[in-house]
Scaffold this active site. Structure first.
Site, mmCIF file in Angstrom:
data_model
loop_
_atom_site.group_PDB
_atom_site.id
_atom_site.type_symbol
_atom_site.label_atom_id
_atom_site.label_comp_id
_atom_site.label_asym_id
_atom_site.label_seq_id
_atom_site.Cartn_x
_atom_site.Cartn_y
_atom_site.Cartn_z
ATOM 1 N N LYS B 120 -3.347 27.878 -1.799
ATOM 2 C CA LYS B 120 -2.174 27.987 -2.672
ATOM 3 C C LYS B 120 -1.046 28.828 -2.074
ATOM 4 O O LYS B 120 0.121 28.440 -2.143
ATOM 5 C CB LYS B 120 -2.599 28.575 -4.019
ATOM 6 N N GLU B 204 3.663 36.191 -12.542
ATOM 7 C CA GLU B 204 4.170 34.832 -12.393
ATOM 8 C C GLU B 204 4.908 34.471 -13.671
ATOM 9 O O GLU B 204 4.427 34.761 -14.767
ATOM 10 C CB GLU B 204 2.989 33.885 -12.170
ATOM 11 N N HIS B 239 -6.026 21.147 -18.783
ATOM 12 C CA HIS B 239 -5.620 20.740 -17.443
ATOM 13 C C HIS B 239 -6.214 19.404 -17.025
ATOM 14 O O HIS B 239 -6.118 19.017 -15.859
ATOM 15 C CB HIS B 239 -5.958 21.821 -16.400
ATOM 16 N N ARG B 296 -3.855 12.943 -1.600
ATOM 17 C CA ARG B 296 -4.763 11.800 -1.788
ATOM 18 C C ARG B 296 -4.149 10.848 -2.790
ATOM 19 O O ARG B 296 -3.102 11.115 -3.351
ATOM 20 C CB ARG B 296 -6.091 12.312 -2.360
#
Lengths: 165, 514
Positions: B120, B204, B239, B296
């Site tokens: 990340k 964040e 998610h 992908r």
């Protein structure tokens, strides 16, 4: 005839009267409903209920009917007088699967003479092995499954005709 | 990367995506090898493949994740390329590297790109360099609370305090304003220290009701990179995407272009080859931030195919063979709208618990604009070993509303009898007024469908009547068929019902009636 139906855990008694041709009258909770069977095939039931058409898709598993209609899926279970002894034990000639699973072994063949409590089949269910036994001594009249078959709860495995019948 | 043409492709996946890839290979005249676990030896993909290699027991760790077994299968069958699908080894740089070492074309980007995008912080750094906005954040070091407050000002409120080593929500705190900051950081540090042995936390920006918007990109080995428009995948549960659509509804053209440009910049920054997706969060003010890049094919690629008319798997195969994309950005036009739902064997009324069992009857829908991607048929079994997806159902329409109505009707015409599915839940989403009004955001399901339970059927009498008829008619002599059979009906109704004989209990009825 009277039938007890169970859906979503609620049991209701329905009276079914055969009328002429494919017209049936079903009394439920004190109200009469006219049901006309328009057509059926192995997975379709086309009904007209009080004049309204319904195309139901179905599969049957023992006394459980799985039904689907336009996005809604459910099952209805019916109860018969001999239900109490059919599922598990005393006196029933049919040895049934208590749980869903897979047939590991069929220990008898048609025509075999078995004793009460003799193991007739083994199934694997929830990663456990279960031995299923004849409820009484008798002769195996039919074997309903083969090794490797996937079975539903209450599925018949072996039928044993009791010796004294 | 490996630009050698190939004639035989090994598919290192299962379920619907294995079937999807297999079809694309066939259409290009390529031979197919499918690797299967013991549980999948008779899967639809295995039935369709030219060759099948069993690589281990059902658990994925002992089969679909075994790099050595898959490479050995490729060697023994002479496959010169491997398509990893999605999930399993699709984003495993080690696998991509092992393929390269074995001289086998990995159908995807290079191991270096997978690595770069998988970490990340590295992905974030690369994106910042490429001018792609990232969610504002700051790593906190030291115990100086005045410095924390200063760092928080740079990030902006509301914000999240997150454990750097974290996961699973531990060491995470939402902070609305400066007054609560120092206490929250203290608590998060203590929690992080006890949970991960590392008290490092970072800040964040917390986006309020953001949308998940992602851009499909495609690159080749000749330096071409194009985008295929965006998808909105905001309707998520924990998610997990539930509904995906393309294009994202309600975006102004200028914003749409900015999203596309950012994605192409991101892909160019890493010399991206193959099909990839740049995921972004879009906040209510129209600002967007890089979330991650998926290196992908995505589950939801069909909606992009529906609106662009391009075949993404075919493009992957061509790119892997070293061919140029063959399309320029100007060739790619988004037409109409497409929506996809994921039909799962899970029970929404019981915490979305995965359901298992045999699909006694599975009938996918048909009709104009309807597309079904599935790896199962009637009689297939949904097991606990893998994701319990039954099918991806998609509809295309001239506009979003037509796509929505088509998909809703397609769901109503879909039959799954056996394990409980989320079919009715999906219908509830599609028919929700907020969904119809394009009001999608990542909190959609929590806001509108929390505690959802299936409705009663519109006509319970029909259901009970059906059961009553079956229950009262064990012998079949009561003439339930229309026309033909009548009094000539066999004495045993069930014996004429083909496959049902296996599971019904006709013999025992006669026994019980004695």
């Amino acid at each position: 005839m009277e039938i007890d139906l169970e859906r979503d855990g609620v049991r209701r008694r329905a009276q079914v009267l055969r009328g002429t041709d494919d017209a049936w009258t079903i009394s439920l909770d004190g109200a009469d409903h006219v049901v006309h069977v328009v057509a059926r095939d192995e997975n379709t039931l086309l009904l007209e209920v009080n004049g309204v058409r319904r195309r139901l898709r179905w599969v049957r598993r023992g006394r459980e009917l799985h039904l689907a209609h336009r996005g809604h899926t459910d099952h209805v279970h019916w109860v018969e007088e001999d239900d109490a002894d059919s599922a598990s034990a005393a006196g029933s000639p049919v040895v049934r699967a208590p749980m869903p699973g897979k047939v590991l072994e069929v220990c008898v063949a048609e025509g075999d003479v078995v004793e009460a409590e003799q193991v007739v089949a083994r199934i694997e269910s929830m990663k456990m092995e279960l031995a299923l036994t004849a409820s009484s001594a008798g002769t195996v009249s039919s074997v309903h499954v083969a090794v490797g078959d996937l079975i539903e709860p209450n599925a018949p495995l072996v039928t044993v005709e009791p010796t004294d019948s | 990367m490996n630009a050698r043409p190939f004639q035989r492709v090994l598919i290192a996946n299962r379920g619907e995506i294995a079937v999807r890839i297999l079809r694309a290979c066939r259409q290009r005249g390529l031979e197919t090898v499918v690797v299967v676990s013991e549980a999948d030896h008779a899967s639809l993909a295995a039935q369709l493949a030219d060759q099948v290699v069993e690589i281990g027991p059902a658990p994925a760790a002992e089969s679909y994740l075994r790099v050595d077994a898959i490479l050995e299968a490729a060697r023994s069958t002479g496959a010169q390329a491997i398509h990893p699908g999605y999930g399993f080894l699709a984003e495993n740089a080690g696998f991509a590297r092992a393929c390269a070492d074995a001289g086998i074309a990995f159908i995807g980007p290079s191991a270096e790109v997978i690595d770069a995008m998988g970490v990340k912080t590295e992905a974030r750094r690369r994106m910042q360099e490429a001018g792609v906005p990232v969610v504002p954040g700051a790593l906190l070091d030291g115990d100086d609370s005045a410095a924390w407050i200063e760092a928080a000002k740079g990030v902006g409120y509301p914000l999240l305090v997150k454990a750097a080593a974290g996961g699973g929500g531990k060491g995470m705190r939402a902070v609305e304003s400066e007054g609560a900051l120092v206490d929250a950081i203290g608590a998060a540090r203590r929690e992080a220290a006890s949970a991960f042995g590392d008290e490092t936390v970072y800040l964040e920006r917390l986006l309020v009701r953001p949308r998940h918007v992602e851009v499909q990109v495609l690159g080749d080995t000749h330096g071409n990179v194009v985008h295929l428009g965006e998808r909105d995948c905001s309707v998520q549960r924990r998610h997990q995407k539930v509904v995906e659509e393309s294009p994202a509804p309600g975006l102004e053209d200028a914003l749409r272009s900015k999203l596309h440009d950012a994605a192409v910049r991101a892909a160019r920054a890493v010399d991206y080859v193959g099909a990839g997706t740049v995921e972004m969060l879009l906040d209510q003010s129209g600002d967007f931030y890089f979330l991650e890049m998926n290196t992908r094919l995505q589950v939801e690629h069909p909606v992009t195919e529906n609106v662009t008319g391009l075949d993404l798997v075919d493009a992957q195969l061509r790119v892997a063979a070293g061919e140029p994309l063959g399309v320029t950005q100007d060739d790619i036009v988004v037409r109409g709208s497409s929506i996809e739902v994921r039909l799962y064997a899970e029970d929404p009324a019981r915490g979305f618990l995965p359901q298992t069992g045999v699909l006694h009857l599975f009938e996918p829908p048909h009709g104009p604009g309807v597309r079904v991607d599935t790896g199962v048929v009637t009689g297939s079994e949904v097991t606990l070993h893998y994701d319990p997806m039954v099918a991806k159902l998609c509809a295309w329409g001239d506009d979003r509303e037509q796509a929505r109505r088509r998909l809703a009707e397609a769901l109503r015409e879909t039959t799954v009898l056996g394990p409980v599915t989320n079919l009715e839940y999906l219908l509830a989403i599609l028919e929700h007024e907020a969904f119809a009004a394009e009001q999608v955001h990542t909190g959609f399901l929590t806001e509108h469908l929390e505690g959802w339970t299936p409705g009663d059927d519109d006509d319970p009498i029909a259901w009970l009547a059906a059961a009553a008829l079956f229950a009262s008619d064990p012998s079949g002599r009561t003439g339930m068929s229309s026309g033909a059979s009548g009094d000539d009906a066999p004495t045993d109704l069930w014996s004429e019902l083909g496959p049902l004989r296996l599971v019904t209990d006709a013999p025992e009825h006669s026994a019980e009636e004695q």
